[in-house]
Design an enzyme around this catalytic site. Sequence first.
Site, PDB file in Angstrom:
ATOM      1  N   THR A   1      -8.741   6.320  -1.910  1.00 31.47           N
ATOM      2  CA  THR A   1     -10.146   5.928  -2.072  1.00 31.47           C
ATOM      3  C   THR A   1     -11.051   7.122  -1.825  1.00 31.47           C
ATOM      4  O   THR A   1     -12.196   7.138  -2.298  1.00 31.47           O
ATOM      5  CB  THR A   1     -10.529   4.772  -1.122  1.00 31.47           C
TER       6      THR A   1
ATOM      7  N   HIS B   1       0.801  -1.228   0.000  1.00 30.06           N
ATOM      8  CA  HIS B   1       0.000   0.000   0.000  1.00 30.06           C
ATOM      9  C   HIS B   1       0.832   1.275   0.000  1.00 30.06           C
ATOM     10  O   HIS B   1       0.270   2.355   0.149  1.00 30.06           O
ATOM     11  CB  HIS B   1      -0.905   0.034   1.234  1.00 30.06           C
TER      12      HIS B   1
ATOM     13  N   LYS C   1     -14.697   8.375  -3.670  1.00 25.55           N
ATOM     14  CA  LYS C   1     -15.937   8.727  -2.970  1.00 25.55           C
ATOM     15  C   LYS C   1     -16.440  10.095  -3.419  1.00 25.55           C
ATOM     16  O   LYS C   1     -17.638  10.283  -3.659  1.00 25.55           O
ATOM     17  CB  LYS C   1     -15.694   8.708  -1.459  1.00 25.55           C
TER      18      LYS C   1
ATOM     19  N   LYS D   1      -8.414  14.175   4.280  1.00 23.07           N
ATOM     20  CA  LYS D   1      -7.512  13.016   4.290  1.00 23.07           C
ATOM     21  C   LYS D   1      -6.482  13.220   5.394  1.00 23.07           C
ATOM     22  O   LYS D   1      -6.361  14.306   5.960  1.00 23.07           O
ATOM     23  CB  LYS D   1      -6.826  12.834   2.938  1.00 23.07           C
ATOM     24  N   ARG D   2      -5.758  12.162   5.690  1.00 25.87           N
ATOM     25  CA  ARG D   2      -4.700  12.246   6.697  1.00 25.87           C
ATOM     26  C   ARG D   2      -3.732  13.378   6.350  1.00 25.87           C
ATOM     27  O   ARG D   2      -3.401  13.582   5.188  1.00 25.87           O
ATOM     28  CB  ARG D   2      -3.962  10.901   6.733  1.00 25.87           C
TER      29      ARG D   2
ATOM     30  N   LYS E   1       0.739  14.536   0.804  1.00 26.34           N
ATOM     31  CA  LYS E   1      -0.634  14.808   0.349  1.00 26.34           C
ATOM     32  C   LYS E   1      -0.837  16.287   0.047  1.00 26.34           C
ATOM     33  O   LYS E   1      -1.856  16.678  -0.510  1.00 26.34           O
ATOM     34  CB  LYS E   1      -1.629  14.314   1.396  1.00 26.34           C
TER      35      LYS E   1
END
Length: 822
Positions: A663, A364, A667, A555-556, A561
């Site tokens: 993911t 992952h 969504k 998100k985290r 990111k």
Amino acid sequence: MAPVAKCNIETLEGDSLSCSIRDHITHSLGKPCSEAGHRDVAMALSMTLRDRLVDRMLETRMRYREARAKRMYYLSIEYLLGRCLGNNLFNMKIDDVCRSLVKDWGFDLEEIREFERDPSLGNGGLGRLAACFLDSLATLDMPGCGYGIHYEFGLFKQSIENDRQVERPDYWMAEGMPLQLERRDQAVIIPIYGRVEDHQGPDGKYLPLWVDWQDLMGVPYDIPIVGFGDKTVNYLRLFAAQSTDNFNMEIFDQGDYIKAIRQKVYSELISKILYPSESISFGKELRLIQEYFLVFCAIRDITRRFLKQNRNIEELPEFTAIQLNDTHPALAVAELMRLLVDERRVPWDRAWNLTNRTLSFTNHTLMPESLEMWPVDLMQKVLPRHLQIIYEINRRFLDEIRIVSNPDDATLRRMSLIEESGGKQVRMANLAVVGSHSVNGVSKLHSELVKKVLFPDYAALWPGKFNNKTNGITPRRWLYKANRGLSALITEAIGDGWIMDLDQLKKLEPLAGDAAFQEKFMAVKRANKERLAAFVAKTSGVVLPPHAAFDIQAKRIHEYKRQLLNVMHIIHDYLRLVEDGYEPPEPRVYIFAGKAAPGYFEAKEIIHLICCVAKVINADKQAAEYLKVVFAADYRVSLAEKLIPAADISEQISTAGTEASGTGNMKFSLNGALTIGTLDGANIEIREAVGEENFYLFGLTAQEVERQLAAGLYDPWEYYGKHPEIRRVLDALSAGRFTPEDPSAFHWIFEKLLSRNERYLHLADFMPYLETHQRVGMEYSRPEVWAQKAICNTARMGYFSSDRTVREYARDIWGIKPVPPK
């Protein structure tokens, strides 16, 4: 409401449900029905569903047993289930029945559901993916269940105080979880520590004995997982660490009762708290024990179940598939070998064949620091027999590849399970690759990078072992349940077959240009934005205009990111407003959500920056008409269900080549948000699916990022000198524009972004990001253009159902098949 003595728990009819709820209020909670409040009804409703789910779970188990079905077991350190009560009501198709039922008693179902806490068993996408897979397995009548740890405390509850993240214990079990079932009769005893003695067996062969070990106990708890339509109920089995009845008598004999008790209590720390993935402060020894605890309990339970139906252990791969969700359960390779060789006396070569054919591994991450390694000295202390087995696996493996490919010493060092430089460490990713028959990534790009960057030598040796399984999400929770307005509109337009077959959303495509459908679609979006605005006003006091474009990054919090890139853009827009008199084509609301690991300084400071920028902008009357910024605290599944349906714009802006899949991007797009993103992870496949014209692309490619970093070509000062937009934003940060009480608070960001060692190339992508946002603003200001693009996103997301992903795993890796009810 008068209590009723006997209820029919086989049906889901209103009278039967009403009877059971009243019965549980009286006999399980010990209250007269006339005194029941929202919490009591919530607990009684949950127990009412549990009664029915347990019956169906036992029937499902019997169905699998009679079919002698091969079963899949999913090993994951995290599961983010979200609240179970509402999800079960929807999957059992009794939401409307129960809503009407409790309304007749004077209660509101939404208020009742608020009494349930999110099971805090995960940290992010890894755990949410696992939950989606469990939903799809049950919906597809697939014989599969999950194994994990029953954490007492979740990651943490996040609040924002003085513009900073504050962590508090998340005791998610405070209200209890009536859905779960304790299975103390199936508890397992786990050996740990001790030493290995060398002996010879009666046949003269080597017989190692693991002696002087201490013991732990793992107690299983089952959470029923119901598939859509209420026909198949699988389960998630979580193990809690508890002390055994065995005390260290040597300590007792020394008269130190307190020390003996303390040693017992320490064993229960193993399942006490969820490990935050970026933490550097968490005790390495406790983390290793936690991973071993999961693996031992799962392998012991799986083989116990197998041997109840099959006497021959050598048939294990024919009836059992075990999926390792990332490297955390990689010790399953050594533990299954130990069980086969030491306990079942299977010869090594046959045991290795069985292990390899049973296990498969999903990677992952592409982040080198996330590839787990454990010091040999630590493993020798905690798991001496497992370390011995790992060394033997490594010796045989290296001997084999010397014969097969005649590698040079550098290749052998890279492929070894033991990292020799800088202190010996066990490479858990290498162990998982060598010990599994299948290794998959989770998006097309990621799977290619797994082969080319992470494991090129293994991919050359075993090209058939590596494959791709692009992630997916369950449409039941993330559209049917989370976005009731949109799901009702879709069902009105094309029927409800899409709930089980997401590809049917393609039937919406002809309606994308239909003005009447566009109006209905955008009315649903507006209603979702109004609900979110009401929630934000209640929780943070910030008033959001629902007619604005809602731009959300949830998100985290992590440097890769690039929440920081988003904030820099917001600062740029704000400075244009107040200093240049610029009037944007549309007002914009920016919403951030996500947690930073407690030990991750940069991530926590990014949250601090977001909050400081938000405070300044939201208080500025000159910006009020055009710009609002909110940080939504304590991101979790139930909050995601509020954010995602309300989003107009989805921020998926990680540096290309760093995100495995994502993911959240799926969504948002499924719910009609348009993505602004890089060619990273599953963004690539989403863009191909929804159409280039319906995806806002910017930034360097993974190959361009790799080239810049590898050749040392990245010079952030060049961007700073060339672009006044970049210079103004960085200078504002450096000068304390958003922290006048502490002007140097964010000078570190200025220095980091201008360092040639800045790995995520924020400044290289900044100007393309601004230009893309300009196009977003212009197109949002044209409602008919935007509506068509949003509808196309929803209509073309069928591929990203976790049902499709699970079918691919079942066909290509697990070898399992549906076992539907007769």
